[in-house]
Design an enzyme around this catalytic site. Structure first.
Site, short mmCIF file in Angstrom:
data_model
loop_
_atom_site.label_atom_id
_atom_site.label_comp_id
_atom_site.label_asym_id
_atom_site.label_seq_id
_atom_site.Cartn_x
_atom_site.Cartn_y
_atom_site.Cartn_z
N HIS A 54 57.40 41.80 36.88
CA HIS A 54 58.05 42.96 37.51
C HIS A 54 58.84 43.78 36.48
CE1 HIS A 54 56.90 42.04 41.55
NE2 HIS A 54 57.67 40.97 41.68
N CYS A 57 46.04 37.63 37.02
CA CYS A 57 44.63 37.93 37.28
C CYS A 57 44.20 39.04 36.32
CB CYS A 57 44.44 38.35 38.74
SG CYS A 57 45.16 39.96 39.15
N CYS A 76 47.00 34.67 41.54
CA CYS A 76 47.70 35.41 40.49
C CYS A 76 49.19 35.10 40.53
CB CYS A 76 47.47 36.91 40.66
SG CYS A 76 48.31 37.93 39.41
N CYS A 131 45.93 42.47 36.95
CA CYS A 131 47.33 42.53 36.49
C CYS A 131 47.40 42.53 34.97
CB CYS A 131 48.13 41.37 37.08
SG CYS A 131 48.46 41.60 38.86
N HIS A 145 56.64 35.54 36.90
CA HIS A 145 56.48 36.51 37.99
C HIS A 145 57.52 37.63 37.86
CE1 HIS A 145 55.62 37.78 42.21
NE2 HIS A 145 56.91 38.10 42.19
N GLU A 146 58.79 37.24 37.73
CA GLU A 146 59.85 38.27 37.63
C GLU A 146 59.73 39.08 36.35
OE1 GLU A 146 61.40 39.22 40.18
OE2 GLU A 146 60.84 37.48 41.39
#
Length: 188
Positions: free
Chosen positions: A138, A169, A150, A172, A134-135
């Site tokens: 970013h 997803c 997602c 993304c 996740h990070e």
């Protein structure tokens, strides 16, 4: 493997003994060239006594400039800590990222506590991997996603992290592909 993305995992302070190496192995399996770096102490300036937590932005600042090297000449850096992190406006965060500096940090403080279906294995490695990906999303330019399956969906609780899938997803993935970072190929 897509060697164009090199990732250095940096343990900060006391960290679960084998977790950084496990995380590096898992991230390498999805196509990143991940290795574990030398542990660093948590920066004293990040401690906020009245909250009894560490300020995530101050932790990122230390990670962003490990030896005065500019972001383009070093790998992406992912800090991993047991310390409880916060960012202004939020009670806590599982992690934060700075895309400009190509750094991120995840906190394990609120990711443990439950075991898997067998009642024996810890969910911490799986949760840490989800928060790391996740990070890193970013770091490579993705915002939070409205799709609860997602990996880029915002986690307000560890239950949200558990509900998320392990990947991106289609929207993304398309955004990552258009960024040219190579992370989309690694994450597929």
């Amino acid at each position: 493997m897509y060697a164009e993305i090199k990732l250095l995992i940096v343990p900060l302070g006391e960290v679960e003994p084998n977790l950084p190496a496990q995380l590096a192995d898992s991230l390498t399996q999805i196509g990143l060239e991940a290795s574990v770096g030398k542990p660093l102490p948590l920066p004293g300036a990040a401690w906020t006594r009245h909250r009894r937590q560490h300020h995530s932005g101050k932790v990122l600042t230390v990670l962003a400039n490990p030896a005065g090297t500019p972001p383009g000449s070093r790998p992406v850096i992912l800090g991993v800590t047991n310390a409880d992190l916060f960012t202004p406006g939020l009670n806590f965060v599982f992690g934060v990222a700075d895309p400009k500096e190509r750094v991120a940090v995840i906190s394990l403080a609120r990711l443990g506590g439950r075991t898997g279906a067998s009642g024996r294995e810890s969910l911490l490695p799986e949760r840490a991997l989800k928060e790391a990906v996740h990070e890193l999303g970013h770091v490579f330019g993705l915002a939070h996603c409205g799709n609860p399956a997602c990996i880029m969906h915002f986690s307000n609780s560890v239950m949200d992290t558990d509900r998320k899938g392990p990947g991106f997803c289609l929207d993304c993935l398309a955004s990552l592909s258009s960024s040219g970072s190579g992370f989309a190929r690694a994450a597929q």
